[in-house]
Motif scaffolding. Structure first.
Motif, PDB file in Angstrom:
ATOM      1  N   LEU A   1     -31.500  83.561  28.000  1.00 19.20           N
ATOM      2  CA  LEU A   1     -32.317  83.387  29.216  1.00 19.20           C
ATOM      3  C   LEU A   1     -33.799  83.234  28.908  1.00 19.20           C
ATOM      4  O   LEU A   1     -34.573  82.825  29.770  1.00 19.20           O
ATOM      5  CB  LEU A   1     -32.133  84.598  30.140  1.00 19.20           C
ATOM      6  CG  LEU A   1     -30.774  84.733  30.814  1.00 19.20           C
ATOM      7  CD1 LEU A   1     -30.722  86.056  31.576  1.00 19.20           C
ATOM      8  CD2 LEU A   1     -30.535  83.564  31.752  1.00 19.20           C
ATOM      9  N   ALA A   2     -34.189  83.570  27.653  1.00 17.72           N
ATOM     10  CA  ALA A   2     -35.609  83.679  27.329  1.00 17.72           C
ATOM     11  C   ALA A   2     -36.404  82.450  27.741  1.00 17.72           C
ATOM     12  O   ALA A   2     -37.519  82.550  28.241  1.00 17.72           O
ATOM     13  CB  ALA A   2     -35.777  83.944  25.837  1.00 17.72           C
ATOM     14  N   LEU A   3     -35.832  81.267  27.544  1.00 17.20           N
ATOM     15  CA  LEU A   3     -36.595  80.047  27.825  1.00 17.20           C
ATOM     16  C   LEU A   3     -36.252  79.467  29.194  1.00 17.20           C
ATOM     17  O   LEU A   3     -36.559  78.317  29.486  1.00 17.20           O
ATOM     18  CB  LEU A   3     -36.349  79.014  26.723  1.00 17.20           C
ATOM     19  CG  LEU A   3     -36.821  79.469  25.343  1.00 17.20           C
ATOM     20  CD1 LEU A   3     -36.409  78.471  24.275  1.00 17.20           C
ATOM     21  CD2 LEU A   3     -38.322  79.663  25.321  1.00 17.20           C
ATOM     22  N   GLU A   4     -35.587  80.268  30.031  1.00 17.38           N
ATOM     23  CA  GLU A   4     -35.189  79.834  31.367  1.00 17.38           C
ATOM     24  C   GLU A   4     -34.488  78.484  31.331  1.00 17.38           C
ATOM     25  O   GLU A   4     -34.946  77.499  31.908  1.00 17.38           O
ATOM     26  CB  GLU A   4     -36.412  79.794  32.295  1.00 17.38           C
ATOM     27  CG  GLU A   4     -36.961  81.188  32.510  1.00 17.38           C
ATOM     28  CD  GLU A   4     -38.375  81.176  33.083  1.00 17.38           C
ATOM     29  OE1 GLU A   4     -38.870  80.081  33.395  1.00 17.38           O
ATOM     30  OE2 GLU A   4     -38.951  82.263  33.193  1.00 17.38           O
ATOM     31  N   PRO A   5     -33.340  78.442  30.660  1.00 17.32           N
ATOM     32  CA  PRO A   5     -32.632  77.172  30.497  1.00 17.32           C
ATOM     33  C   PRO A   5     -31.950  76.754  31.787  1.00 17.32           C
ATOM     34  O   PRO A   5     -31.807  77.542  32.713  1.00 17.32           O
ATOM     35  CB  PRO A   5     -31.601  77.504  29.423  1.00 17.32           C
ATOM     36  CG  PRO A   5     -31.298  78.938  29.654  1.00 17.32           C
ATOM     37  CD  PRO A   5     -32.578  79.570  30.098  1.00 17.32           C
TER      38      PRO A   5
ATOM     39  N   GLN B   1     -29.077  84.121  40.905  1.00 18.07           N
ATOM     40  CA  GLN B   1     -30.536  84.263  40.968  1.00 18.07           C
ATOM     41  C   GLN B   1     -31.268  83.041  40.443  1.00 18.07           C
ATOM     42  O   GLN B   1     -32.302  82.651  40.970  1.00 18.07           O
ATOM     43  CB  GLN B   1     -30.973  85.484  40.157  1.00 18.07           C
ATOM     44  CG  GLN B   1     -30.602  86.792  40.830  1.00 18.07           C
ATOM     45  CD  GLN B   1     -30.810  87.965  39.910  1.00 18.07           C
ATOM     46  OE1 GLN B   1     -31.196  87.793  38.749  1.00 18.07           O
ATOM     47  NE2 GLN B   1     -30.561  89.161  40.408  1.00 18.07           N
ATOM     48  N   THR B   2     -30.765  82.446  39.372  1.00 12.67           N
ATOM     49  CA  THR B   2     -31.543  81.396  38.712  1.00 12.67           C
ATOM     50  C   THR B   2     -30.975  80.003  38.920  1.00 12.67           C
ATOM     51  O   THR B   2     -31.639  79.020  38.601  1.00 12.67           O
ATOM     52  CB  THR B   2     -31.594  81.641  37.194  1.00 12.67           C
ATOM     53  OG1 THR B   2     -30.272  81.530  36.678  1.00 12.67           O
ATOM     54  CG2 THR B   2     -32.153  83.009  36.873  1.00 12.67           C
ATOM     55  N   GLY B   3     -29.743  79.904  39.381  1.00 12.74           N
ATOM     56  CA  GLY B   3     -29.141  78.593  39.561  1.00 12.74           C
ATOM     57  C   GLY B   3     -28.815  77.900  38.256  1.00 12.74           C
ATOM     58  O   GLY B   3     -28.718  76.667  38.192  1.00 12.74           O
TER      59      GLY B   3
ATOM     60  N   GLY C   1     -26.097  74.089  38.699  1.00 10.50           N
ATOM     61  CA  GLY C   1     -25.901  75.383  39.340  1.00 10.50           C
ATOM     62  C   GLY C   1     -24.457  75.846  39.415  1.00 10.50           C
ATOM     63  O   GLY C   1     -24.165  76.844  40.049  1.00 10.50           O
ATOM     64  N   ARG C   2     -23.555  75.103  38.797  1.00 10.13           N
ATOM     65  CA  ARG C   2     -22.147  75.451  38.857  1.00 10.13           C
ATOM     66  C   ARG C   2     -21.618  75.810  37.469  1.00 10.13           C
ATOM     67  O   ARG C   2     -22.297  75.614  36.466  1.00 10.13           O
ATOM     68  CB  ARG C   2     -21.318  74.277  39.416  1.00 10.13           C
ATOM     69  CG  ARG C   2     -21.645  73.940  40.860  1.00 10.13           C
ATOM     70  CD  ARG C   2     -21.354  75.144  41.727  1.00 10.13           C
ATOM     71  NE  ARG C   2     -21.635  74.892  43.134  1.00 10.13           N
ATOM     72  CZ  ARG C   2     -20.701  74.561  44.026  1.00 10.13           C
ATOM     73  NH1 ARG C   2     -19.449  74.404  43.631  1.00 10.13           N
ATOM     74  NH2 ARG C   2     -21.010  74.393  45.286  1.00 10.13           N
ATOM     75  N   THR C   3     -20.369  76.271  37.447  1.00  8.28           N
ATOM     76  CA  THR C   3     -19.753  76.621  36.169  1.00  8.28           C
ATOM     77  C   THR C   3     -18.554  75.741  35.915  1.00  8.28           C
ATOM     78  O   THR C   3     -17.679  75.608  36.778  1.00  8.28           O
ATOM     79  CB  THR C   3     -19.298  78.091  36.175  1.00  8.28           C
ATOM     80  OG1 THR C   3     -20.434  78.921  36.394  1.00  8.28           O
ATOM     81  CG2 THR C   3     -18.651  78.460  34.832  1.00  8.28           C
ATOM     82  N   MET C   4     -18.546  75.104  34.738  1.00 10.09           N
ATOM     83  CA  MET C   4     -17.369  74.365  34.308  1.00 10.09           C
ATOM     84  C   MET C   4     -16.631  75.249  33.313  1.00 10.09           C
ATOM     85  O   MET C   4     -17.176  75.612  32.276  1.00 10.09           O
ATOM     86  CB  MET C   4     -17.791  73.049  33.664  1.00 10.09           C
ATOM     87  CG  MET C   4     -16.675  72.314  32.948  1.00 10.09           C
ATOM     88  SD  MET C   4     -15.189  72.064  33.930  1.00 10.09           S
ATOM     89  CE  MET C   4     -15.409  70.388  34.476  1.00 10.09           C
ATOM     90  N   GLY C   5     -15.414  75.636  33.655  1.00 11.46           N
ATOM     91  CA  GLY C   5     -14.626  76.468  32.740  1.00 11.46           C
ATOM     92  C   GLY C   5     -13.765  75.605  31.846  1.00 11.46           C
ATOM     93  O   GLY C   5     -13.149  74.654  32.290  1.00 11.46           O
TER      94      GLY C   5
ATOM     95  N   LEU D   1     -23.294  87.811  34.362  1.00 10.43           N
ATOM     96  CA  LEU D   1     -23.414  86.353  34.279  1.00 10.43           C
ATOM     97  C   LEU D   1     -23.405  85.731  35.673  1.00 10.43           C
ATOM     98  O   LEU D   1     -24.173  84.814  35.970  1.00 10.43           O
ATOM     99  CB  LEU D   1     -22.274  85.786  33.426  1.00 10.43           C
ATOM    100  CG  LEU D   1     -22.401  86.041  31.915  1.00 10.43           C
ATOM    101  CD1 LEU D   1     -21.118  85.659  31.195  1.00 10.43           C
ATOM    102  CD2 LEU D   1     -23.588  85.278  31.334  1.00 10.43           C
ATOM    103  N   LEU D   2     -22.537  86.251  36.561  1.00 11.36           N
ATOM    104  CA  LEU D   2     -22.483  85.719  37.926  1.00 11.36           C
ATOM    105  C   LEU D   2     -23.791  85.986  38.665  1.00 11.36           C
ATOM    106  O   LEU D   2     -24.324  85.120  39.356  1.00 11.36           O
ATOM    107  CB  LEU D   2     -21.309  86.356  38.693  1.00 11.36           C
ATOM    108  CG  LEU D   2     -19.916  85.909  38.248  1.00 11.36           C
ATOM    109  CD1 LEU D   2     -18.843  86.685  38.993  1.00 11.36           C
ATOM    110  CD2 LEU D   2     -19.746  84.407  38.491  1.00 11.36           C
TER     111      LEU D   2
END
Lengths: 313, 605, 313
Positions: C193-197, C227-229, C66-70, C221-222
């Motif tokens: 997003l199609a396959l809800e990755p 919404q989806t984690g 659920g986080r972002t690694m930049g 993107l944020l």
């Protein structure tokens, strides 16, 4: 650069070897009873067998191939089955005429097509459309039709040139020029427009490069940009176009020589084919491919020299 | 593997060369082209006459009569040949052999070239090496000589000969397909398809075949024409099957009796040329249809060459002495469009720049900022029209209002000498065939009129002035031997080499890494402080603007929406577009928060 | 190579690779969705017997659920290669990539296919990442089809996806060329997003976009992450973009990670000289602040240079 040339040279020799093997196998494994064809229907079975033995046809294919290859390294390609003349001599007698025609034609194509292609690329508009239309026309007319039309108009109607060559062993330059003008023009006509079109595309591609705009911004005159920079950058593509043209000229010359009854390699190839004189056919194939290999090598070296990435390494 | 392809219901059947071209409109565009329609119709007629030869032919093509070389009569509509056979009937039946030869050669060539090209292009490695090597050998073979050898080996079997010819023609398809596959293979959408879990086979079917299909059809048309040419050549040489009614044999017969009945030569020649011509035209028309080739022509007699008269007002109509270094007034640049309308890319822009100041022209893509810069340099594309306004360099007009073009005669004296240019992409803006040194020296000897050795000395000085550590080595290097940052420094050195008064820099740091960008901006700033030129800097980056510009003009859709002092514009933007742009900046915004208040609008154009 | 040497900037500018500060000094708090340990990637080079070129020299980085690694770095740093290795598009020669406990560094094509539902991608260039001859509907249903979803169900999902990225439903039947860069990037996001990755690799997703479009796409993107984690591995050359979207940041230089940690720490007050240099080089949109930053940058460079001038301690 030396390494680059050596690599290309080896590749050329390998190509020649492969072509020789394939042609040999194709010619000798598929043709029918050669000895019977030579001796005619009346000959007895024994004399046919003797002929076959004389020609080495009773040997296995692979041993014949290896002995042919061995002899070929000594520039011996066997003897003609019908005239008993060594293939080397037969070809050597015919080659100068053909090479003269092809070389003159390719030089003229190079000059005229570059001129047309560059003009079309720079001026666009009418010059451009003219080259396009010429290219379509040239592609639509097979070489023999062009040859026939030239004979009809310039030899039969206008009587400017002889319809049939008068070249003999001791002909002077005047006879050569008179006899070869029409054939060379016929050879050229098919190639020029196509080559011009490809040179045009190569030139336009270079004209659209960013550095051309930067050169203009530096105050370099347009003429210098076109001929010093763009033409040079387009040269490798142009040389490749010309090398492909050269290959197709070697084929086209066969037909032109037949139409104008010229005693060149092409008409030799046609008569050898008609008779089924396999050593001679084999010799013609090897000679033409060897010429192509040499030309391609020259083009590769020229292109390598033009490309700093190859030259400076 | 292939089940995946079938599962995707939305997709048309992949592969299948006979399938309709997927992109709608290609067929339509083909038929809108009269050449396309004509060639398709002609080919249809030829195919029909070949198929229906048995019904249409008035006579038995092989039946010899005593009516030799008659010329057209009621009985023999096109006359008879030297054996008294009906030429029309022989033409109709001859079409069969001709078309069959073309089809055999094309199909064989495709069957070899297409899969080999796909595999070599997609997987590369040893197969690519091997097949490319084989291709090079095949391409070194003169077709006619090989066909003669085949004829010598297998006899007058035209179909077998055409199979071999197909092999000889396969490199054309191989190269085409391989190149297309390689380029598609590196496209990101193929990577995306792999990430989406598609198998190689589905990727080839869905993404690659679609791209190579059209070029393959074009090449097939070309090869068909060439095959007919070669096949009839063989027959003309008397190497065909003498018993068959073929066009080449008919030409041969006609040529031998040219003095007695020229028409006997005319008909088969015509048939052959028309058939090959149709294939060639079809290929050309298809290519045009695919390239969406539109020949946009402005209906004015004025050529691209500026009228010589135009030079006169440029020198006569001098402006007051206190003119700006460069001033653009109400500039409007338009491009003619296919439909006859014009597209406006710069719409009444006005600004000026003086010596010793940097004017930033900032805007998003499509705002017309680069077009404005190129107009000042006089390097707009050939079809650009300056429909209103004027550009003044030290009060001299550089637009020829009569022809609505740049007045090149006014600019030739300025470009390179007084106005210079720093481009965006460092690498593509140096000629790869010449050393960096020679590209620096040549403008100096030309513009400044100094000797070559003086120019070399000056070039080395310039290279060290732009911060190149080893000027001598860079001087003698070729562009491919230096890095992008170095190349951009070289271009800056080139831009200042002839002591210009105005430098136009078009996104000069956009292609560079941020650390290199900072250094290059330092170079530009230091040089400008020292030499006091006026600089026009085109950029999309407000950080760059803040770093180097004195004044800013903000462009949107070809208009200047706002201009002024850099601090005023960046701190107190008046126009809502500038406000929106600055609001989009990330610097100083709390991380992980929304930037746009109206982020919901993704809106269509 | 792994010297935990002094943080002396002197040895850094030209020889930064020699210094790798301890990687991931603070243990991550969240659950690791993706764990990359000592990853090496080498590309084979053209030519016979030539050695592969290693572009990643042992990189370790992790992405939390659920986080972002930049991932930030300049050209040639290997940041894009790292993303591609996670996607199975780069040849891994050493180390491991663990996704949700499963080792995927050397996953076969069929294993990859199963993972397609979990790991997706958004590429940099919205122009080449969409097949120009496929409609938006076809592009979006492609990943669905590969997972066996087709027909009405697929169409319904595509409609939802378009809605989620705020494109009108009638986009389905249009071709990519009818859309602007930002809209195409929305399509690319929808496809991802199609396959809800659970993880999306974002490879410079906003670099090709205009400023205002970039802001909208980042917002999207944020929003999707909220919404989806979904987790992001977000690759960019732009430190400002990375700071804005990331929870944690890793800085790459010449195939190695020179510094990583919490986003605020790494991007505002970096420890490593290279990160510091990167930060000082990116300009701020205010003339006076930028002048200050420029002075800092020059002072820093001068300090480094003067220390470099001294003999190594």
């Amino acid at each position: 650069m030396l390494q680059f040339i050596a690599k290309r040279l080896v590749a050329g020799v390998v190509a020649l070897f492969v072509v020789a093997c394939l042609t040999f196998v194709l010619l000798y494994s598929t043709s029918g009873d050669v000895a019977r064809n030579i001796m005619g229907d009346q000959a007895s079975a024994a004399s046919v067998a003797a002929k076959a033995h004389e020609l080495g046809l009773d040997q296995p294919l692979m041993s014949r191939l290896s002995s042919w290859l061995w002899q070929a390294t000594h520039l011996q390609f066997g003897t003609s089955w019908f005239t008993s003349q060594p293939v080397f001599t037969a070809i050597a007698n015919r080659l100068p005429l053909t090479l003269t025609m092809v070389c003159v034609a390719i030089l003229l194509i190079g000059v005229v097509a570059t001129f047309l292609g560059v003009t079309a690329a720079v001026k666009r508009g009418a010059a451009d459309r003219a080259v396009q239309i010429m290219a379509v026309l040239a592609a639509s007319l097979p070489g023999y039709i062009v040859g026939i039309v030239l004979v009809l108009v310039f030899a039969i109607q206008l009587r400017w040139f002889p319809a049939i060559s008068r070249i003999g062993p001791r002909s002077g330059a005047a006879v050569w020029v008179a006899s070869l003008t029409l054939p060379v023009v016929a050879l050229m006509l098919n190639g020029i427009a196509g080559a011009a079109q490809q040179i045009r595309s190569a030139f336009i591609k270079q004209l659209e490069q960013d550095y051309v705009r930067t050169l203009r911004s530096r105050g370099i005159p347009e003429r210098e940009i076109l001929f010093r920079h763009v033409l040079r950058a387009a040269a490798p593509a142009g040389l490749t176009v010309l090398s492909l043209q050269f290959i197709s000229l070697l084929g086209g010359v066969v037909i032109i020589e037949s139409i104008f009854a010229l005693p060149g390699l092409g008409s030799l190839a046609v008569s050898a084919t008609t008779q089924g004189d396999l050593p001679l056919v084999m010799g013609v194939v090897i000679y033409t491919v060897a010429i192509v290999v040499v030309v391609n090598l020259l083009v590769d070296v020229a292109n390598g020299w033009l490309n700093p990435k190859v030259r400076v390494s | 593997m292939s089940a995946v392809v079938d599962d995707v219901s939305a997709q048309a059947e992949p592969g299948g060369l006979g399938g309709a071209v997927k992109r709608p409109g290609v067929a339509g565009r083909l038929f809108r082209n009269p050449m396309g329609t004509a060639s398709v119709l002609l080919l249809a007629v030829i195919v029909l006459s070949a198929v229906l030869a048995g019904v249409l032919a008035p006579h038995d093509p092989a039946r010899a009569t005593d009516n030799v070389l008659t010329g057209p009569t009621a009985l023999n509509l096109l006359g008879t040949d030297s054996n008294g056979r009906d030429i029309l009937s022989r033409l109709l039946f001859g079409a069969r052999g001709t078309l069959m030869s073309a089809a055999i050669a094309a199909v064989v060539a495709i069957l070899i070239g297409l899969p080999a090209g796909l595999l070599a292009g997609y997987y590369g490695k040893w197969f690519d090496g091997l097949s490319s090597w084989a291709t090079n050998i095949l391409m070194a073979l003169p077709g006619m000589i090989v066909l003669l050898a085949v004829r010598a080996a297998v006899g007058p079997n035209i179909y077998l000969t055409m199979v071999i010819f197909g092999v000889l023609m396969s490199p054309g398809f191989f190269r085409l397909v391989r190149t297309a596959t390689q380029s598609v293979r590196n496209e990101l959408y193929v990577d995306a398809a792999r990430v989406a879990g598609l198998s190689d086979l589905s990727i080839m079917g869905r993404h690659i075949l679609g791209v190579v299909r059209a070029p393959v059809i074009i090449q097939a048309a070309m090869v068909s024409g060439i095959a007919i040419s070669f096949q009839s050549s063989l027959e003309f040489l008397g190497l065909g099957d003498p018993s068959a009614a073929t066009w080449g044999v008919m030409v041969n017969d006609g040529f031998r009796n040219i003095y007695r009945q020229p028409l006997a030569l005319l008909w088969p020649t015509l048939a052959i040329s028309l058939t090959i011509g149709s294939f060639v035209l079809l290929a050309n028309a298809l290519r045009d249809a695919l390239e969406d080739h539109v020949n946009v022509k402005e209906k004015t007699s004025a050529s691209r060459r500026p009228a010589t008269v135009a030079a006169v007002p440029a020198t006569v109509a001098a402006e007051p002495v206190d003119a700006h270094l460069c001033e653009v007034r109400d500039l409007r640049i338009e491009y003619p469009q296919p439909g006859g309308e014009r597209k406006t890319v710069v719409d009444g822009a006005s600004w000026y720049v003086d010596r010793d100041e940097v004017l930033g022209i900032v805007g998003e893509s499509g705002s017309g900022k680069s077009q404005t810069a190129f107009a000042v340099l006089g390097l707009l594309p050939d079809n650009a029209l300056v429909t209103s306004g004027q550009i003044l360099f030290e009060g001299k007009r550089t637009i020829d209002t009569a022809s609505r073009r740049i007045d090149q005669s006014a600019l030739t004296g300025l470009r390179g000498r007084r106005i210079s240019y720093i481009p965006q992409e460092p690498m593509s803006n140096l000629d790869p065939s010449f050393t960096i040194g020679s590209q620096l020296v040549r403008p100096m000897t030309r513009i400044l009129g100094i000797s070559k050795s003086e120019a070399v000395t000056k070039a080395l000085d310039l290279l060290s002035a732009v911060g190149i550590p080893n000027p001598k080595r860079t001087f003698s290097a070729y562009p491919h031997q230096v890095s992008g940052g170095m190349a951009q420094r070289v271009l800056i050195a080139g831009a200042i080499s002839c002591d210009p008064d105005l430098i136009i820099a078009d996104e000069p740091t956009t292609a560079l890494d941020v650390t290199v960008q900072a250094e290059v901006l330092d170079v530009i700033r230091d040089l400008q402080t020292e030499l006091h030129q006026g600089i026009i800097l085109v950029t999309h980056n407000f950080g760059v603007v803040a770093d180097i510009c004195d004044r800013v003009a903000v462009m949107q859709n070809g208009r200047i929406v706002e201009q002024g002092d850099v601090r005023t514009i960046l701190r107190h933007p008046a126009h809502e577009y500038t406000q929106m742009l600055l609001q989009s900046m990330l610097v100083g915004k709390p991380p992980l928060t929304r930037l746009m208040s109206d982020s919901a609008t993704g809106g269509m154009k | 190579m792994n010297a935990h040497g002094s943080e002396d900037p002197a040895e850094v500018l030209d020889d930064i690779v020699g210094h790798i500060p301890p990687v991931s000094a603070t243990p991550a708090r969240g659950k690791h969705l993706l764990d990359i340990v000592d990853l090496r990637v080498a590309y084979p080079t053209k030519g016979f017997l030539s050695r592969p070129v290693e572009v990643l020299h042992g990189v370790s980085v992790a992405v939390e659920e659920g986080r972002t690694m930049g991932l930030v770095g300049e050209s040639g740093s290997g940041k894009t290669t790292l993303g591609r290795a996670v996607l199975g598009l780069a040849p891994v020669t050493g180390g491991s990539i663990t996704f949700d406990g499963h080792e995927i560094a050397h996953a076969s094509r069929s294993e990859r296919r199963k993972m397609a539902a979990d790991i997706q991608v958004v590429f940099q260039d919205p122009y080449t990442s969409l097949n120009p001859s496929m409609t938006i509907g076809d592009i979006l249903s492609e990943p669905l089809g590969s997972q066996g979803i087709s027909g009405a169900e697929a169409r319904k999902r595509v409609r939802n996806l378009l809605d989620r990225v705020k494109l009108p439903v009638d986009s389905m039947d249009r071709l990519p060329r009818e859309f602007s860069g930002g809209q195409r990037q929305r399509v690319a996001i929808a496809r991802a997003l199609a396959l809800e990755p659970r993880l999306i690799v974002c490879d410079e997703p906003v670099s090709a976009l205009d400023l205002s479009t970039q802001a909208r796409v980042l917002d999207l993107l944020l929003e999707i992450q909220e919404q989806t984690g979904v987790s992001y591995l977000f690759v960019s050359h732009d430190l400002d973009v990375i700071r804005h979207v990331s929870h944690r940041v890793a800085v790459m230089y010449k195939g190695e990670i020179v510094e990583q940690g919490l986003s605020g720490k790494v991007t505002e007050s970096p420890d490593h000289p290279y990160t510091r240099r990167l930060m000082l080089a990116s300009p701020v949109p205010d003339p006076d602040q930028q002048a200050k930053r420029r002075e800092e940058r020059r002072a820093f460079a001068a300090k480094v240079a003067s220390q470099l001038g001294e003999p190594a301690a």
